[in-house]
Design a protein around this motif. Structure first.
Motif, PDB file in Angstrom:
ATOM      1  N   SER A  67      41.361  41.619  22.977  1.00 17.82           N
ATOM      2  CA  SER A  67      40.674  42.117  24.204  1.00 17.82           C
ATOM      3  C   SER A  67      41.155  40.578  25.701  1.00 17.82           C
ATOM      4  O   SER A  67      40.898  41.043  26.341  1.00 17.82           O
ATOM      5  N   GLY A  68      41.979  39.965  25.162  1.00 20.18           N
ATOM      6  CA  GLY A  68      42.397  39.337  26.262  1.00 20.18           C
ATOM      7  C   GLY A  68      43.474  40.055  27.046  1.00 20.18           C
ATOM      8  O   GLY A  68      43.772  40.575  28.529  1.00 20.18           O
ATOM      9  N   LEU A  69      44.256  40.980  26.209  1.00 18.05           N
ATOM     10  CA  LEU A  69      44.922  42.638  26.536  1.00 18.05           C
ATOM     11  C   LEU A  69      44.089  43.661  27.569  1.00 18.05           C
ATOM     12  O   LEU A  69      44.302  43.271  29.040  1.00 18.05           O
ATOM     13  N   GLN A  71      40.909  42.891  28.574  1.00 19.99           N
ATOM     14  CA  GLN A  71      40.564  42.528  29.778  1.00 19.99           C
ATOM     15  C   GLN A  71      41.488  42.349  31.274  1.00 19.99           C
ATOM     16  O   GLN A  71      41.128  42.320  31.993  1.00 19.99           O
ATOM     17  N   THR A  72      43.113  41.660  30.790  1.00 22.26           N
ATOM     18  CA  THR A  72      43.700  41.888  31.342  1.00 22.26           C
ATOM     19  C   THR A  72      43.669  42.714  32.087  1.00 22.26           C
ATOM     20  O   THR A  72      44.130  43.057  33.749  1.00 22.26           O
ATOM     21  N   ALA A  75      41.231  43.702  34.406  1.00 20.42           N
ATOM     22  CA  ALA A  75      40.945  42.944  36.198  1.00 20.42           C
ATOM     23  C   ALA A  75      42.373  43.668  37.593  1.00 20.42           C
ATOM     24  O   ALA A  75      41.792  43.822  38.030  1.00 20.42           O
ATOM     25  N   VAL A  76      43.063  43.096  36.668  1.00 21.06           N
ATOM     26  CA  VAL A  76      44.426  44.090  37.118  1.00 21.06           C
ATOM     27  C   VAL A  76      43.785  45.825  37.810  1.00 21.06           C
ATOM     28  O   VAL A  76      44.866  46.073  38.562  1.00 21.06           O
ATOM     29  N   LEU A  78      41.353  46.894  38.016  1.00 23.54           N
ATOM     30  CA  LEU A  78      40.219  46.489  39.935  1.00 23.54           C
ATOM     31  C   LEU A  78      40.842  45.963  41.111  1.00 23.54           C
ATOM     32  O   LEU A  78      40.267  47.347  41.569  1.00 23.54           O
ATOM     33  N   PHE A  79      41.755  44.903  40.544  1.00 25.08           N
ATOM     34  CA  PHE A  79      42.448  44.933  41.796  1.00 25.08           C
ATOM     35  C   PHE A  79      43.298  45.764  42.637  1.00 25.08           C
ATOM     36  O   PHE A  79      43.211  46.258  43.660  1.00 25.08           O
ATOM     37  N   ALA A 128      35.303  44.312  50.524  1.00 29.78           N
ATOM     38  CA  ALA A 128      34.807  43.579  49.496  1.00 29.78           C
ATOM     39  C   ALA A 128      33.320  43.171  50.302  1.00 29.78           C
ATOM     40  O   ALA A 128      32.353  42.797  49.703  1.00 29.78           O
TER      41      ALA A 128
ATOM     42  N   PRO B 160      31.096  40.791  27.657  1.00 27.04           N
ATOM     43  CA  PRO B 160      31.487  39.419  28.063  1.00 27.04           C
ATOM     44  C   PRO B 160      30.760  38.896  29.481  1.00 27.04           C
ATOM     45  O   PRO B 160      31.914  38.688  30.283  1.00 27.04           O
ATOM     46  N   VAL B 163      31.239  34.629  30.622  1.00 21.00           N
ATOM     47  CA  VAL B 163      32.085  34.727  30.755  1.00 21.00           C
ATOM     48  C   VAL B 163      32.881  35.107  32.445  1.00 21.00           C
ATOM     49  O   VAL B 163      33.262  34.478  33.624  1.00 21.00           O
ATOM     50  N   THR B 169      36.320  34.173  35.122  1.00 15.38           N
ATOM     51  CA  THR B 169      37.003  35.239  34.961  1.00 15.38           C
ATOM     52  C   THR B 169      36.813  36.368  35.425  1.00 15.38           C
ATOM     53  O   THR B 169      37.978  36.773  35.126  1.00 15.38           O
ATOM     54  N   LEU B 172      39.349  37.545  40.192  1.00 13.68           N
ATOM     55  CA  LEU B 172      39.629  38.588  41.169  1.00 13.68           C
ATOM     56  C   LEU B 172      37.942  38.631  42.638  1.00 13.68           C
ATOM     57  O   LEU B 172      38.984  38.380  43.130  1.00 13.68           O
ATOM     58  N   THR B 173      37.351  38.658  41.870  1.00 15.23           N
ATOM     59  CA  THR B 173      36.126  38.559  43.022  1.00 15.23           C
ATOM     60  C   THR B 173      36.249  37.698  44.512  1.00 15.23           C
ATOM     61  O   THR B 173      35.641  37.624  45.118  1.00 15.23           O
ATOM     62  N   GLY B 279      46.315  34.990  35.477  1.00 14.71           N
ATOM     63  CA  GLY B 279      45.610  36.677  35.052  1.00 14.71           C
ATOM     64  C   GLY B 279      45.912  36.832  33.691  1.00 14.71           C
ATOM     65  O   GLY B 279      45.615  36.343  32.473  1.00 14.71           O
ATOM     66  N   GLY B 283      43.729  36.052  30.336  1.00 17.02           N
ATOM     67  CA  GLY B 283      43.393  37.027  29.344  1.00 17.02           C
ATOM     68  C   GLY B 283      44.142  36.582  27.387  1.00 17.02           C
ATOM     69  O   GLY B 283      43.955  36.889  26.388  1.00 17.02           O
TER      70      GLY B 283
END
Lengths: 259, 336
Positions: A67-69, A71-72, A75-76, A78-79, A128, B160, B163, B169, B172-173, B279, B283
């Motif tokens: 799950s952590g991966l 999620q990361t 995020a990456v 999205l970036f 943004a 999530p 969170v 979490t 980034l945003t 990050g 994670g």
């Protein structure tokens, strides 16, 4: 054929001491370019989603344990979508993302020079804010208010989008229909060459003539002949006005006449 | 009387076509040295033609065409210096920390806002338990009421969401927004900082009241210090932008905005790799119980200390020596 109101443009003074003035891309071009880019990113995400679910998810249940991966990764990713794609494209493809390339628009600094990394980073980070509250509402309002159609990110970075037009130079040199041209040449030879404005007027008419309704075509042509062929005798004029072909051929020869 | 327009176009057109072809090759990155010289010559000729067109044929398509051609060639010839690894390294070794130290005031104010929010949130929830209903997202409250951390089963029933919108979490945003919203007269960063402070403070206080301090600490310790630092720095950058808008000094507002924007974005760009790194920590390490709490706390504190040691020390030793050799504005224009 000068436009009545000056379109917004970027003035550039080059070291060669020539003033360039580049036309600014308006909100329509920008929206379309964004749509192209957004669709590309969307398909990228859809493809990635299917690849991941096919390869990873159901085989080992790896999503659960990692799950952590994910999620990361998310995020990456999205970036990347939000920022990296736009910035890298603008830095490495001379101010153009694929969408901007398709629409033939380009990001430049306000002095017309190419954007660097920092400017591109600023204007894309500000997406943004320009996106607020939904679908670039803030950005669009700013673009409508600003004389040069810049959004907040452009204001902060000092950049502006310029447009590249497809301009057809062939129209100046396209040969007139030969047989009629030779005939008209005798009438033309004595007259002095036209000014640049008349040349543009005639060439613009010639470019559009095939698409005009027959009587409009004849009427406009006759008025142009009167304007540029003032020294024609009545007999010559009647001959020129006989057919649209002869008329347009005369006009083209007239426009292209050298000294 | 000048040359008639069609004759002018017919005579000069081969040069323009050649220049266009060269520009296309230049864009594709395939250009020999001789071709580069030709490009330069052709550009100068086209400039002369443009000057001619401006005088004799203003407003015609030929004029517009030359305008555009010269604009493209100008862009190709006067390019900013290429990004190289050396300049990237230099940016992280010297320029980024130096910029941060120069703008320490803004970062300080930004940190103050976050702490203010933290205290406010914590105070409200501590003094008035029902305040949590207002300040803490409902998902988080449900978990805490059951005595569980909401991070324990991130992928169970509820997405999530809690969170993501909860404890950073969505870092980034938040980071991007803390900077970019500075253009809203600086109100954006202040709101973002205080708002996130209040959120974290309220959640922390709620966990404390329910006796879950350890769980809260367990989740936040490993990535918290660095992540909050990054948000504070980005907020400081946003405040710089806002300040340029409100008090542009001697420059016109647009120019002040651009100048401060260039400086401010350095802070954000500099933080980006650290944000990615933290990050990963958030994670892999923060959620769950793969790592004991003491390890997480230790990791978080040492990462935070390292980060700030780097920010405050990097490039300082040789800064005094090279400052005379490299003027400040040139040093800062390196990463264009």
């Amino acid at each position: 054929m000068t436009p009545s109101a000056p379109a917004p443009h970027v003035d550039v003074a080059t070291p060669e001491r020539v003033a360039l003035s580049l036309p600014v891309a308006g909100i329509g071009y920008r929206c379309l370019a964004w749509l192209v880019d957004a669709s590309l990113l969307f398909f990228f995400w859809v493809a990635l989603y299917f690849v991941i679910t096919l390869l990873v998810s159901d085989v080992l249940g790896a999503f659960q344990s990692l799950s952590g991966l994910t999620q990361t990764l998310f995020a990456v990713g999205l970036f990347a979508t939000q920022w990296l794609y736009w910035t890298l494209a603008e830095v490495f493809f001379h101010g153009q993302t694929p969408g901007k390339r398709a629409l033939r628009i380009r990001v430049v600094r306000e002095d017309g020079s190419p954007v660097g990394f920092l400017e591109s980073a600023v204007r894309n980070l500000c997406r943004a804010v320009d996106f607020l509250p939904v679908l670039y509402a803030t950005g669009c309002i700013t673009m409508l208010l600003d004389a040069r159609h810049r959004r907040l990110g452009d204001l902060l970075a000092g950049t502006v989008l310029v447009r590249e037009e497809a301009i057809d130079l062939d129209k100046y040199t396209r040969p007139a229909a030969s047989e009629a041209a030779a005939q008209a040449m005798t009438a033309t030879a004595a007259q002095r060459p036209l000014g640049a404005e008349d040349v543009e007027l005639v060439l613009a008419f010639l470019a559009r003539a095939p698409g005009l309704a027959p009587d409009v075509r004849r009427r406009l042509g006759a008025r142009l002949v009167d304007r540029v062929g003032a020294t024609l005798t009545d007999e010559e004029r009647a001959q020129v006005l006989q057919t649209p072909e002869a008329l347009e051929s005369f006009l083209r020869t007239r426009a292209q006449a050298a000294h | 009387m000048a040359t008639p327009l069609p004759a002018f176009v017919a005579r000069r057109r081969p040069d323009w076509d050649a220049l266009q072809a060269l520009l296309a090759r230049q864009r594709a990155g395939r250009l020999h040295l001789e071709e580069l010289r030709t490009l330069d010559t052709l550009y100068r000729r086209a400039s002369a033609d443009l000057a001619r067109a401006q005088t004799f044929y203003p407003g015609t398509d030929a004029h517009r065409f030359l305008n555009q051609l010269c604009g493209q060639a100008y862009g190709a010839i006067y390019q900013p210096p290429r990004e190289r690894w050396a300049s990237t390294r230099d940016f992280f070794l010297r320029d980024f920390p130096a910029t941060l130290r120069r703008e320490a005031r803004f970062v300080g104010v930004s940190a103050g806002m976050l702490v203010l929010g933290l205290l406010l949130g914590a105070l409200v929830v501590t003094l008035e338990p029902r305040g949590a209903e207002l300040l803490v997202p409902e998902g988080v409250r449900r978990y805490v009421a059951q005595g569980r951390m909401w991070t324990d089963d991130i992928l169970s029933v509820a997405p999530p969401n809690a969170v993501a919108s909860g404890i950073a979490t969505n870092n980034l945003t938040v980071t991007l927004f803390a900077f970019a919203s500075g253009i809203l007269l600086g109100v954006g960063p202040i709101f973002t900082l205080v708002n996130n402070g209040v959120l974290i403070g309220a959640v922390g206080a709620l966990c404390f009241r329910e006796g879950m301090t350890v769980g809260f600490l367990d989740f936040i310790a490993a990535h918290g210090p660095v992540e909050l630092s990054i948000i504070v720095i980005a907020g400081g950058a946003g405040l710089m932008v806002g300040q340029a808008l409100i008090d542009p000094g001697e420059l016109p507002r647009a120019q002040a905005l651009q100048a401060r924007g260039r400086e401010a974005v350095k802070l954000v760009v500099g933080c980006a790799p650290f944000l990615a790194g933290i990050g990963m920590v958030e994670g892999f390490i923060s959620p769950g119980h793969l790592f004991p709490t003491w390890a997480k706390v230790g990791l978080g504190l040492s990462l935070g200390a390292l980060f700030w040691f780097y920010l405050l020390r990097a490039g300082r030793t040789d800064a005094g020596a090279t400052r005379d050799a490299v003027p400040e504005d040139r040093a800062s224009s390196r990463l264009r």
